[in-house]
Scaffold this active site. Sequence first.
Site, short mmCIF file in Angstrom:
data_model
loop_
_atom_site.label_atom_id
_atom_site.label_comp_id
_atom_site.label_asym_id
_atom_site.label_seq_id
_atom_site.Cartn_x
_atom_site.Cartn_y
_atom_site.Cartn_z
N ASP A 138 64.48 72.14 91.31
CA ASP A 138 63.82 70.90 90.44
C ASP A 138 64.54 70.26 89.45
O ASP A 138 65.58 70.74 88.92
CB ASP A 138 62.44 71.43 90.10
CG ASP A 138 61.34 70.59 89.83
OD1 ASP A 138 60.10 70.71 90.07
OD2 ASP A 138 61.70 69.35 90.03
N GLU A 195 52.27 65.87 85.89
CA GLU A 195 52.93 67.04 85.30
C GLU A 195 52.32 67.81 84.08
O GLU A 195 50.92 67.67 83.77
CB GLU A 195 54.51 67.03 85.09
CG GLU A 195 55.01 66.70 86.53
CD GLU A 195 56.63 66.73 86.52
OE1 GLU A 195 57.23 66.00 86.97
OE2 GLU A 195 57.21 67.87 86.09
#
Length: 621
Positions: free
Chosen positions: A318, A513
Amino acid sequence: MKVDNRRKVRGLAGALASLAAVVFLVSCCASGASSGGKPAGQAKGAWSDASLPAESRAAELLKKMTLDEKIGQMTQADRQFLKSYADIARLHLGSLLSGGGSGPDENTAEAWADMYDEFQGYALKTRLGIPLVYGVDAVHGHNNVRGATIFPHNIGLGAANDPDLVERIARATAVEVAATGIDWNFAPCLTVPQDIRWGRTYEGYSENPEIVSVLGSAAVRGYQGTDLAARDTILATIKHFVADGGTFGGKDRGDAKISEEELRSIHLHPYFAAIGAGAGSLMPSFSSWNGVRMHAHGELLTGVLRGEMGFAGFTISDWAALDELGGTPEHRIALGINSGVDMVMVPEHYESFITTLKKLVKDGAVSEARVDEAVLRILTAKFKLGLFESPLAEREFLDRVGSPEHRAVAREAVRKSAVLLKNDGILPFKKENLKAILVTGPLADNLGAQCGGWTISWQGGNGPVTEGTTVLAALRAALPESVAIYDSLKAAEKAGAKIDVAVVVVGERPYAEWQGDTQNPALPPAHSELIETLSGQGLPVVTVLFSGRPLLAEREIAMSSAFLAAWLPGTEGAGLADLLLGDAKPTGKLSFSWPKTLAGIGAEGKKNEKPLFELGYGLSW
Ligand code: GLC
């Protein structure tokens, strides 16, 4: 996105480079050469023979590569951080990405295709001409691109719970992504969110692992089709491995303090079907399991994923996730790669990453065998994608971006994803009986909030962020001229109108997020007060809620005559007008239990308090 003059000069050079690439490819075809490069007389070897299996072509090509070229293939940079486009060739970069909102200054599908071909032109100029594989988060349509179809986020698709629909959405998304050249989607997210305080709840189909398993594998099939080398298929990424939705308190990038049994039965479960569906890549989670970061969890990322689950694709870290592993750059890069990360989404300091990894190999901290294993997986995916044969944008699909046919699929998804939580009989409206209605609320004419995060920009935004239809616009288009529509109570009062019903559209601001993490998943006070004011005046209120999760809304539901949870429906607000006007029936069922109070939130909370609405709840007529 700042553009400096150097960028413009580079752009010209790049355009020439991509023109050269096209000429190069055409000349190869004209000379009847086998694909991928030089005329047949100078064939580059077995790896350029498209009739051979991807695995053997990759093995052949690997043998010809230098260490620099191999390490370049393991390196992914974000286009916005390229110091020079020429770095693509100089450093043999294997991949680029567009992080949320990272795209060409002119945000059109054609400009994306031009950008992609320009980058590819640099990669094709390298000694071996290994094409880039370009990744993007097209998590609810090709959502970075203005004018693309924006579908409901996964939480809504979980409520629709229709695998065929999910596959068709992924198929349509793949076509729109391929039109811009991009070959790789960091989707579907297979998270199984257990705590709605998490800012990424809406990226999950459900809190139920079986729903996630069925829909996630349908999405993989939709993106990848039956032939990855087809021009309208793209590589899927299953993410974020594993238990990203199981962290304590729903904290983004937090720690899942759970037993192995819970990890397997809830969070690992969807990965089996998705791997079975052929997912070609996988992204580890930023989060940890009992204190060990997933990007450093060799037992799960290699032992279980490869040994037990038989995953044969490649893994992509990521965003700068290796930086979070602690210790020196050498330590954390070696740890991540030796734990099972094949390609590193650096994404900014890509040259120092390359230098460090090369030193690690020289010092033996990362074996060349491990590098070869990672590169073999990456090259195999590139051969399967057909990138060596057709590396440039599939421009024949450009007219499909945001097309009426795709928007019709999105409108169907909006209808099927909304969940009717309450209805005293006010719905569906009888058009012939309506004289004057109020369509108001902060989100009634707010396309950005209707789409949510990961739309045009990473966090999303308010207002006309792209092309679509808000609830207000949809009702205006669907209702006969005879019906007066007021967008505020003041306007209605000024006109002395007698309002038959008030449609009030409220909910959450866009977020993505950790910026969506909250300790109080509730409506903003002003939204709640509006419902109270209108219902207090004796008006029947139909509340439409845009949210990335269930909200604590028992009071607002009680004050409403009807309450429709619409989640984050995307650009096609007409799907909601279809339901309000009875042109379609609500069929959505909650894929998350809906808590009554804060005490009932999260894994622990659910043991203490019965939810307001159980998973599977949803009314119709
Ligand atoms: C983000 C997300 C991940 C996404 C990646 C690239 O931080 O965690 O889901 O694919 O970065 O944008």
